[in-house]
Design a protein around this motif. Structure first.
Motif, PDB file in Angstrom:
ATOM      1  N   UNK A  74       0.857  -1.192   0.000  1.00  0.00           N
ATOM      2  CA  UNK A  74       0.000   0.000   0.000  1.00  0.00           C
ATOM      3  C   UNK A  74       0.893   1.243   0.000  1.00  0.00           C
ATOM      4  N   UNK A  75       0.296   2.415  -0.285  1.00  0.00           N
ATOM      5  CA  UNK A  75       1.062   3.663  -0.124  1.00  0.00           C
ATOM      6  C   UNK A  75       1.481   3.813   1.340  1.00  0.00           C
ATOM      7  N   UNK A  76       0.595   3.384   2.230  1.00  0.00           N
ATOM      8  CA  UNK A  76       0.922   3.394   3.670  1.00  0.00           C
ATOM      9  C   UNK A  76       2.156   2.525   3.942  1.00  0.00           C
ATOM     10  N   UNK A  77       2.151   1.293   3.417  1.00  0.00           N
ATOM     11  CA  UNK A  77       3.298   0.405   3.602  1.00  0.00           C
ATOM     12  C   UNK A  77       4.569   0.989   2.985  1.00  0.00           C
ATOM     13  N   UNK A  78       4.411   1.649   1.833  1.00  0.00           N
ATOM     14  CA  UNK A  78       5.569   2.311   1.210  1.00  0.00           C
ATOM     15  C   UNK A  78       6.119   3.402   2.107  1.00  0.00           C
ATOM     16  N   UNK A  79       5.237   4.122   2.775  1.00  0.00           N
ATOM     17  CA  UNK A  79       5.721   5.207   3.658  1.00  0.00           C
ATOM     18  C   UNK A  79       6.506   4.631   4.827  1.00  0.00           C
ATOM     19  N   UNK A  80       6.106   3.468   5.326  1.00  0.00           N
ATOM     20  CA  UNK A  80       6.857   2.840   6.428  1.00  0.00           C
ATOM     21  C   UNK A  80       8.190   2.290   5.910  1.00  0.00           C
ATOM     22  N   UNK A  81       8.174   1.772   4.691  1.00  0.00           N
ATOM     23  CA  UNK A  81       9.408   1.289   4.067  1.00  0.00           C
ATOM     24  C   UNK A  81      10.396   2.453   3.924  1.00  0.00           C
ATOM     25  N   UNK A  82       9.892   3.593   3.509  1.00  0.00           N
ATOM     26  CA  UNK A  82      10.726   4.802   3.401  1.00  0.00           C
ATOM     27  C   UNK A  82      11.256   5.196   4.780  1.00  0.00           C
ATOM     28  N   UNK A  83      10.429   5.090   5.794  1.00  0.00           N
ATOM     29  CA  UNK A  83      10.874   5.415   7.149  1.00  0.00           C
ATOM     30  C   UNK A  83      12.015   4.505   7.587  1.00  0.00           C
ATOM     31  N   UNK A  84      11.928   3.234   7.230  1.00  0.00           N
ATOM     32  CA  UNK A  84      13.027   2.311   7.575  1.00  0.00           C
ATOM     33  C   UNK A  84      14.312   2.696   6.835  1.00  0.00           C
ATOM     34  N   UNK A  85      14.189   3.106   5.566  1.00  0.00           N
ATOM     35  CA  UNK A  85      15.384   3.547   4.838  1.00  0.00           C
ATOM     36  C   UNK A  85      15.955   4.817   5.465  1.00  0.00           C
ATOM     37  N   UNK A  86      15.073   5.685   5.895  1.00  0.00           N
ATOM     38  CA  UNK A  86      15.518   6.909   6.570  1.00  0.00           C
ATOM     39  C   UNK A  86      16.320   6.538   7.817  1.00  0.00           C
ATOM     40  N   UNK A  87      15.852   5.542   8.544  1.00  0.00           N
ATOM     41  CA  UNK A  87      16.552   5.094   9.758  1.00  0.00           C
ATOM     42  C   UNK A  87      17.947   4.557   9.424  1.00  0.00           C
ATOM     43  N   UNK A  88      18.042   3.754   8.366  1.00  0.00           N
ATOM     44  CA  UNK A  88      19.351   3.235   7.954  1.00  0.00           C
ATOM     45  C   UNK A  88      20.293   4.374   7.578  1.00  0.00           C
ATOM     46  N   UNK A  89      19.766   5.312   6.809  1.00  0.00           N
ATOM     47  CA  UNK A  89      20.598   6.451   6.383  1.00  0.00           C
ATOM     48  C   UNK A  89      21.088   7.259   7.583  1.00  0.00           C
ATOM     49  N   UNK A  90      20.205   7.568   8.520  1.00  0.00           N
ATOM     50  CA  UNK A  90      20.627   8.407   9.655  1.00  0.00           C
ATOM     51  C   UNK A  90      21.561   7.655  10.593  1.00  0.00           C
ATOM     52  N   UNK A  91      21.536   6.316  10.566  1.00  0.00           N
ATOM     53  CA  UNK A  91      22.547   5.587  11.343  1.00  0.00           C
ATOM     54  C   UNK A  91      23.886   5.611  10.611  1.00  0.00           C
ATOM     55  N   UNK A  92      23.858   5.259   9.316  1.00  0.00           N
ATOM     56  CA  UNK A  92      25.111   5.201   8.563  1.00  0.00           C
ATOM     57  C   UNK A  92      25.795   6.567   8.498  1.00  0.00           C
ATOM     58  N   UNK A  93      25.010   7.608   8.330  1.00  0.00           N
ATOM     59  CA  UNK A  93      25.586   8.950   8.133  1.00  0.00           C
ATOM     60  C   UNK A  93      25.858   9.692   9.435  1.00  0.00           C
ATOM     61  N   UNK A  94      24.944   9.526  10.419  1.00  0.00           N
ATOM     62  CA  UNK A  94      25.052  10.351  11.630  1.00  0.00           C
ATOM     63  C   UNK A  94      25.105   9.551  12.929  1.00  0.00           C
TER      64      UNK A  94
END
Ligand code: NAI
Ligand code: 15L
Length: 274
Positions: free
Chosen positions: A143-163
């Motif tokens: 769903x678009x909802x599920x996609x938004x959570x998937x994006x949130x998980x990618x955001x989490x990976x990025x903010x760990x790797x970068x910051x």
């Protein structure tokens, strides 16, 4: 040995977004042992603070400056706010996609080092109910909802790797007082087990970005949590106690998504705006 609130110092201040919601109202109470002060936030009105251990702040997650002010002075964030079911993409964009970016960016600017992200089983909802998957199985948003959570998980990976900001993303199954249908016999997460999982997510060191499925000790499960074993999550409740009541409901038709897919009815929502 499982760590309990009594063996861990409470945080000075925790932020809970989505505090006016179904889970937020429960967590408002159950998270109290883990912080001297809980800052409760939502776009919707909330009950006033009951004492000086609560701060109530109305805030729209799509407002970057407001989220920046919201995050100032907190030690960890439990991000539960946002649109929680399937809607048109435009309705999800501000709260969930811009919202999760605003939360992480504010965390970076204010030096917050730990986020608990209320992700969802709808990140993997198009797997079938006879498949068993783990946290590294490719995502199949339903769903678009599920996609938004998937994006949130990618955001989490990025903010760990970068910051270096650590996150536990909890792919919550179905967290309600009791399972409402046959599918939820597999996906149900009791409120007590959710609270235990949050406690583990707050206090376990060196989680990096850990993805964990949020389910109780149900009999027939589709999710393997071995990649999150360091959390030591050990659910105590089970959907089995509701089996008789749930199975009194009519069986969905063989071609009903509620019977085929892990994400159930979300797999058949939409299209929108035609
Ligand atoms: P809910 O819909 O009852 O609560 C979500 C809250 O977010 C609402 O109070 C709403 O006012 C708030 N919100 C929506 N848009 C907002 C915005 N622009 N700014 C600020 N706040 C906004 O949902 P529930 O069941 O309490 O779920 C909490 C979180 O857990 C959600 O993120 C949901 O996606 C997630 N989740 C819940 C599951 C469940 O079984 N309850 C399963 C999987 C994930
Ligand atoms: C979710 O992600 C929703 O927030 C919740 O309302 C339920 O629909 C749950 O998933 C579920 O799959 O049962």
């Amino acid at each position: 040995m499982t760590t309990t609130a009594s063996t861990r110092a409470p945080f000075n201040r925790l932020l809970l977004t989505g505090a006016a919601g179904g889970l937020g109202k429960v967590l408002r109470d159950s998270l109290r042992p883990y912080a001297h002060v809980i800052r409760l936030s939502d776009i919707a009105p909330m009950a006033p603070a009951i004492d000086d251990r609560e701060e109530v702040v109305v805030c729209d997650l799509s407002d970057k400056q407001a989220v920046h002010r919201l995050v100032e002075g907190v030690d960890a964030i439990l991000h539960f706010g946002g649109v929680s079911t399937e809607h048109a993409f435009e309705e999800i964009l501000g709260a969930n996609i811009c919202g999760v970016f605003h939360i992480y960016e504010a965390a970076r600017r204010h030096g917050v080092k730990r986020v608990i992200f209320a992700s969802s089983n709808h990140v993997i909802g198009f797997y079938k109910q006879d498949e068993v998957i783990d946290a590294r199985s490719p995502r199949r948003p339903d769903s678009y909802y599920g996609l938004s959570k998937s994006y949130g998980e990618d955001m989490a990976t990025f903010y760990f790797d970068r910051y270096g900001i650590e996150t536990v993303s909890i792919r919550i199954g179905s967290s309600f007082p009791e399972p409402q249908n046959r599918r939820m016999m597999s996906t149900w997460l009791s409120y007590d087990d959710l609270t235990q999982l949050l406690e583990r997510a707050l206090y376990t060191p060196d989680v990096g970005h850990t993805v964990v499925y949020g389910m109780s000790d149900n009999k027939d499960v589709w999710w393997d949590n071995h990649f999150a074993s360091r959390l030591g999550f050990s659910p105590r409740d089970t959907s089995e106690v509701f089996r008789e009541k749930v199975e009194a409901q009519p069986l969905p038709a063989a071609d009903d998504p509620a019977r085929i897919y892990q994400g159930g009815a979300f797999c058949a929502a939409g299209p929108f705006g035609d």
